[in-house]
Design a protein around this motif. Sequence first.
Motif, PDB file in Angstrom:
ATOM      1  N   HIS A 239      13.959 -19.440  90.755  1.00 49.44           N
ATOM      2  CA  HIS A 239      14.660 -19.266  89.483  1.00 49.44           C
ATOM      3  C   HIS A 239      13.700 -19.505  88.316  1.00 49.44           C
ATOM      4  O   HIS A 239      13.862 -20.472  87.565  1.00 49.44           O
ATOM      5  CB  HIS A 239      15.847 -20.228  89.398  1.00 49.44           C
ATOM      6  N   GLU A 241      13.310 -18.102  85.438  1.00 52.16           N
ATOM      7  CA  GLU A 241      13.866 -18.063  84.074  1.00 52.16           C
ATOM      8  C   GLU A 241      14.510 -19.395  83.708  1.00 52.16           C
ATOM      9  O   GLU A 241      14.356 -19.892  82.582  1.00 52.16           O
ATOM     10  CB  GLU A 241      14.863 -16.909  83.927  1.00 52.16           C
ATOM     11  N   ARG A 242      15.194 -20.034  84.662  1.00 52.44           N
ATOM     12  CA  ARG A 242      15.818 -21.327  84.381  1.00 52.44           C
ATOM     13  C   ARG A 242      14.773 -22.434  84.249  1.00 52.44           C
ATOM     14  O   ARG A 242      14.857 -23.290  83.362  1.00 52.44           O
ATOM     15  CB  ARG A 242      16.793 -21.699  85.496  1.00 52.44           C
ATOM     16  N   MET A 243      13.820 -22.425  85.149  1.00 52.65           N
ATOM     17  CA  MET A 243      12.852 -23.504  85.178  1.00 52.65           C
ATOM     18  C   MET A 243      11.887 -23.446  83.999  1.00 52.65           C
ATOM     19  O   MET A 243      11.502 -24.475  83.445  1.00 52.65           O
ATOM     20  CB  MET A 243      12.083 -23.486  86.504  1.00 52.65           C
ATOM     21  N   ALA A 245      12.567 -22.199  81.047  1.00 48.18           N
ATOM     22  CA  ALA A 245      13.343 -22.644  79.885  1.00 48.18           C
ATOM     23  C   ALA A 245      13.482 -24.167  79.883  1.00 48.18           C
ATOM     24  O   ALA A 245      13.334 -24.813  78.836  1.00 48.18           O
ATOM     25  CB  ALA A 245      14.718 -21.984  79.890  1.00 48.18           C
ATOM     26  N   ALA A 246      13.756 -24.750  81.052  1.00 49.06           N
ATOM     27  CA  ALA A 246      13.898 -26.207  81.144  1.00 49.06           C
ATOM     28  C   ALA A 246      12.593 -26.910  80.796  1.00 49.06           C
ATOM     29  O   ALA A 246      12.590 -27.950  80.131  1.00 49.06           O
ATOM     30  CB  ALA A 246      14.345 -26.600  82.551  1.00 49.06           C
TER      31      ALA A 246
END
Length: 301
Positions: A239, A241-243, A245-246
């Motif tokens: 993932h 895109e999630r990581m 961003a985080a």
Amino acid sequence: MTSQPVPPVGVVTVTYSSGEYLHNFLRTLKTATTAPVQVIIADNGSDDGAPEAAAADDPAVTLVHTGGNLGYGGGMNRGVAALDPDVEFIVIANPDIEWSPGSLDELLAAARRWPRAGALGPLITEPDGTVYPSARRVPDLVSGTGHALLGKVWKNNPWTVRYRNEDAALVERPVGWLSGSCLLVRRAAFDSIDGFDSRYFMFMEDVDLGDRLSTAGWLNVFVPSAVAMHAKSHSVSRHPERMIAAHHDSAYRFQADRHPGPAWAPVRWGLRAGLAVRAKLEIAAALRAQAADSASTEEER
């Protein structure tokens, strides 16, 4: 004269469909220390059955369902809270760590040599044997921003070099912070700062922990005589895109927390804007690479 029993060491790992990584973590842990261990698996919502199987196979393993994906720091705090109150030392580690024989005993011995050590970290290698720079300086506003903006496009820029501290000798010494992928923490130190800041979903929670330990008067000690291998970010790659961003959210939070108030507001705004642009570029590049890999895999079938 009757010898005193050896106190148990608490071992906490946070899982999120960690599969075979968790099996190897527990298998290699058996030769990492001669001390009794109490293992807590804080599960953030796995669907692979690995945490349940591990708890069923070993009476020293307790499974704690966190009730959702709390992130690394939040999951760790939940796991630490489940440990027996007589546990003095706690291992905080990713489930994709593999322990070298005797490595945890090395960390425990170092903790006795450094009574003000709040956290102690081993030498961490990658699967190919490369040494991962796990003992680093705490990033200030200038070096942190320089590394964040230039680290991917100019790897040897002075801010990244200073931050990663890769040229430092592999000797036992206090450092700014230690990789949260594998740590031994003194429970008194961990409790004194209320553990991890759960606002960090992933990334930078270990930098924040190390910095707050230092501020509270504890040391972060690098112990290269202890060795662990990190199989690396199996959930991150699924993932991106999630990581990504985080990661950028955490980088902003770390600096914003240390530069509060109206006088620093323009700096915070500029930092947030710069990191937002960088995150979009990295996410786009990661998704393109992921699509290319998928297309290549389809062609090979």
